[in-house]
Design a protein around this motif. Structure first.
Motif, PDB file in Angstrom:
ATOM      1  N   ASP A 320     -27.253 -36.017  47.867  1.00  0.00           N
ATOM      2  CA  ASP A 320     -27.346 -35.539  46.493  1.00  0.00           C
ATOM      3  C   ASP A 320     -26.845 -36.575  45.503  1.00  0.00           C
ATOM      4  OD1 ASP A 320     -28.462 -32.969  46.997  1.00  0.00           O
ATOM      5  OD2 ASP A 320     -26.525 -32.304  47.731  1.00  0.00           O
ATOM      6  N   PHE A 321     -25.831 -37.358  45.895  1.00  0.00           N
ATOM      7  CA  PHE A 321     -25.341 -38.408  45.014  1.00  0.00           C
ATOM      8  C   PHE A 321     -26.413 -39.466  44.777  1.00  0.00           C
ATOM      9  CE2 PHE A 321     -23.434 -42.687  44.719  1.00  0.00           C
ATOM     10  CZ  PHE A 321     -22.833 -42.568  43.474  1.00  0.00           C
ATOM     11  N   VAL A 322     -27.049 -39.922  45.852  1.00  0.00           N
ATOM     12  CA  VAL A 322     -28.061 -40.967  45.724  1.00  0.00           C
ATOM     13  C   VAL A 322     -29.246 -40.474  44.888  1.00  0.00           C
ATOM     14  CG1 VAL A 322     -29.736 -42.348  47.020  1.00  0.00           C
ATOM     15  CG2 VAL A 322     -27.370 -42.165  47.825  1.00  0.00           C
ATOM     16  N   ALA A 323     -29.608 -39.213  45.032  1.00  0.00           N
ATOM     17  CA  ALA A 323     -30.703 -38.671  44.227  1.00  0.00           C
ATOM     18  C   ALA A 323     -30.387 -38.755  42.735  1.00  0.00           C
ATOM     19  CB  ALA A 323     -30.981 -37.227  44.632  1.00  0.00           C
ATOM     20  N   ALA A 324     -29.110 -38.600  42.387  1.00  0.00           N
ATOM     21  CA  ALA A 324     -28.702 -38.645  40.979  1.00  0.00           C
ATOM     22  C   ALA A 324     -28.690 -40.066  40.419  1.00  0.00           C
ATOM     23  CB  ALA A 324     -27.315 -38.021  40.826  1.00  0.00           C
ATOM     24  N   LEU A 325     -28.799 -41.073  41.276  1.00  0.00           N
ATOM     25  CA  LEU A 325     -28.777 -42.463  40.821  1.00  0.00           C
ATOM     26  C   LEU A 325     -30.150 -42.956  40.387  1.00  0.00           C
ATOM     27  CD1 LEU A 325     -26.564 -44.099  43.616  1.00  0.00           C
ATOM     28  CD2 LEU A 325     -25.830 -43.308  41.361  1.00  0.00           C
ATOM     29  N   GLU A 326     -31.173 -42.155  40.573  1.00  0.00           N
ATOM     30  CA  GLU A 326     -32.545 -42.628  40.402  1.00  0.00           C
ATOM     31  C   GLU A 326     -32.782 -43.249  39.028  1.00  0.00           C
ATOM     32  OE1 GLU A 326     -35.969 -43.746  41.961  1.00  0.00           O
ATOM     33  OE2 GLU A 326     -34.446 -42.639  43.082  1.00  0.00           O
ATOM     34  N   GLY A 327     -32.170 -42.713  37.986  1.00  0.00           N
ATOM     35  CA  GLY A 327     -32.420 -43.241  36.645  1.00  0.00           C
ATOM     36  C   GLY A 327     -31.386 -44.252  36.170  1.00  0.00           C
TER      37      GLY A 327
END
Length: 548
Positions: A320-327
């Protein structure tokens, strides 16, 4: 109305279980009987420790709880070795233990143990069924506890009478792991910390990753030109030939990488605890207050600040952390890009095996051959010992879910893990590395590989000693050898006796053909490498260590 045994199995089916590892026992015959009518594969093992380590490997490679069933008393205590591995390595696993009947409890009945007292230290939760109607509740809770926060093993004990009694119970429903997500303000602060850094590094570890999140983080690292290290025995979390890869952060760390971590101004620690082994005995970062600015991401909030006080603690799973880094992207080319390239070059030099060494067998050329002749998706397993250095330092992991090795340093893990890996991925090559001491701790599980026709290849590095202990002994008590010499069987003959394929390698140039014959046999295989005990590490001999 259903028996307790049927209710247990119904709950397993509802939660998506496809296989279990077990050593059968009369204490849970009702569960075995209920399994007969399902599609769940029951993998019969030869010792409970091996069965528990197989379950750990399933959990490690799939992210879903590995399931193990054992009988009471000696069976349960044998399995505790696998519990310890899963606990220290944060692996989701559920151990079901047959228990004495309820009316005999607290009398020290035959093989009775109070598991709450015995296993609390090595399990996230220890529960016992006291009403068959509550079995769906307890089993679903076991799945949730094993997978939520910091994953780990759960123990659920099954009194024999609870399994034979009937009850009217609700149908079990699938578990839902508890997720934590980073907040927008935390991601914004992370961006500001990265923009202000000059010598950052990311260190990946722990569990609750997926192939997708590994790929997503690689893209993030590329955007920021971020150097990336992998924690001890978590090397599969980043492609080693990617230009951002800086090396493994574990036992025998590259001194240049250790220096970079100590001199970093920002450490992004994702998923792991950065415990004793990856932290080089808590020397790479000061505890409790690191010199570096620390961003610590972990799925269990209780781990944040427990050893190191982070500037930015984030309670979230790596996925979930990595998904939030997308932008999240830099506003300009990071000033550390040249440093990242230099760190990768340093890793490539460090991970190039030596061509020379004492004796007729040299492991460096053997590792080079393996690198050139095995697919990228090959799964490597191992236990513990100096021999494992050849895998950890010189094998370049390329893909997620290609490594099963115990960060807890448990000997005997490699072979049962290889059996589990081949069960899970029958279309992929599986190579187990084991020392002679390590192999014989759970070598009987080679019979399990033969029974299920699993063509794993086990490389037994035989130097006739408990190598790690001898190395330390010669360093601290030179010339006073005690309790570290071993007498071994002919491992190739042992493989053939079990019904597998056996090879013996006494010279470096014999390995390639031996490996190809083992692969072509279609059988579980053992390749015994007779290594000179002087070749105790890739760079130092036993004599050199003795001299200090």
């Amino acid at each position: 109305m259903k028996t307790g045994g049927q209710l247990v199995v119904d709950a397993l089916v509802a939660n998506g279980v496809k296989r279990i590892a077990c050593v059968p026992g009369e204490s849970y015959l009702a569960v075995l009987d209920a399994l007969y009518d399902t599609d769940i594969e029951v993998v019969v093992c030869r010792q409970e420790g091996g069965a528990a380590m197989m379950a750990d490997a399933w959990g490690r490679l799939s992210g879903e709880p590995g399931i193990c069933m054992v009988t009471r008393g000696p069976g349960a205590t044998n399995a505790s070795a696998g519990l310890h591995v899963a606990r220290q390595d944060s692996i989701p696993m559920i151990l079901f233990i047959g228990q004495v009947q309820s009316e005999a409890r607290e009398r020290e009945a035959f093989q009775e143990i109070e598991y709450r007292r015995a296993f609390t230290e090595v399990a996230k939760w220890v529960g016992e069924i006291d009403d068959p109607a509550r079995i769906p509740e307890f089993v679903t809770r076991a799945f949730a506890v094993a997978t939520s926060g910091r994953p780990g093993p759960v123990v659920l004990t099954l009194p024999e009478d609870m399994l034979t009694r009937s009850a009217d119970a609700p149908a079990a429903k699938p578990y839902q792991p508890v997720e934590g997500h980073p907040g927008p303000s935390q991601i914004k602060k992370l961006g500001a910390l990265l923009e202000g850094a000059k010598r950052p590094i990311a260190i990946l570890g722990g569990t609750r990753w997926t192939a997708a999140s590994v790929a997503e983080f690689q893209r993030f690292a590329e955007r920021w030109s971020l150097p990336v290290g992998c924690s001890f025995r978590r090397q599969m979390l980043f492609d080693h030939l990617h230009p951002n890869y800086a090396g493994d952060v574990g036992i025998g760390i590259n001194p240049a990488l250790a220096k970079e971590i100590k001199e970093a101004d920002l450490v992004l620690l994702i998923g792991g605890r950065f415990s004793e082994m990856p932290s080089s005995g808590y020397t790479l970062m000061d505890a409790p207050y690191p010199r570096q600015t620390l961003v610590h991401v972990h799925p269990d909030a209780s781990e944040l600040g427990r050893v190191y006080r982070p500037e930015l603690p984030i309670a979230a799973s790596p996925r979930d952390f990595v998904a939030a880094l997308e932008g999240l992207a830099p506003t300009a080319e990071p000033v550390w890009s040249a440093r990242t390239r230099a760190m990768h070059e340093g890793y490539l030099k460090w991970s190039t095996p030596p061509e020379t060494g004492p004796g007729d067998v040299r492991m460096g050329p053997i590792m080079n051959w393996i690198e050139e002749n095995t697919p990228e998706d090959t799964i490597f397993t191992n236990g513990a010992g100096n021999y494992a250095t050849w895998v950890h330092r010189f094998h370049r992991f390329r893909r997620y879910a290609t490594q099963a090795a115990p960060a807890s340093g448990s000997m005997g893990y490699g072979l049962p893990a290889a059996v589990a890996a081949k069960h899970l991925h029958p279309d992929r090559e599986v190579i187990c590395f084991a020392g002679d001491g390590c192999f014989l701790m759970h070598g009987q599980e080679f019979a399990t590989a033969v029974r299920y026709r699993l063509p794993i290849i086990t490389v037994v590095v035989n130097n006739g000693i408990y190598g790690t202990i001898r190395m330390h002994q010669e360093r601290d008590y030179p010339g006073r050898v005690s309790a570290t010499d071993l007498t071994n069987p002919d491992f190739a003959a042992l493989a053939r006796a079990y019904g597998g394929h056996g090879e013996t390698v006494e010279k470096t140039e014999e390995f390639a053909d031996a490996f190809l014959r083992a692969r072509a046999s279609g059988k579980p295989a053992i390749i015994e490498i007779k290594l000179d005990p002087e070749a105790i590490t890739p760079t130092r001999t036993l004599s050199e260590i003795r001299k200090g």
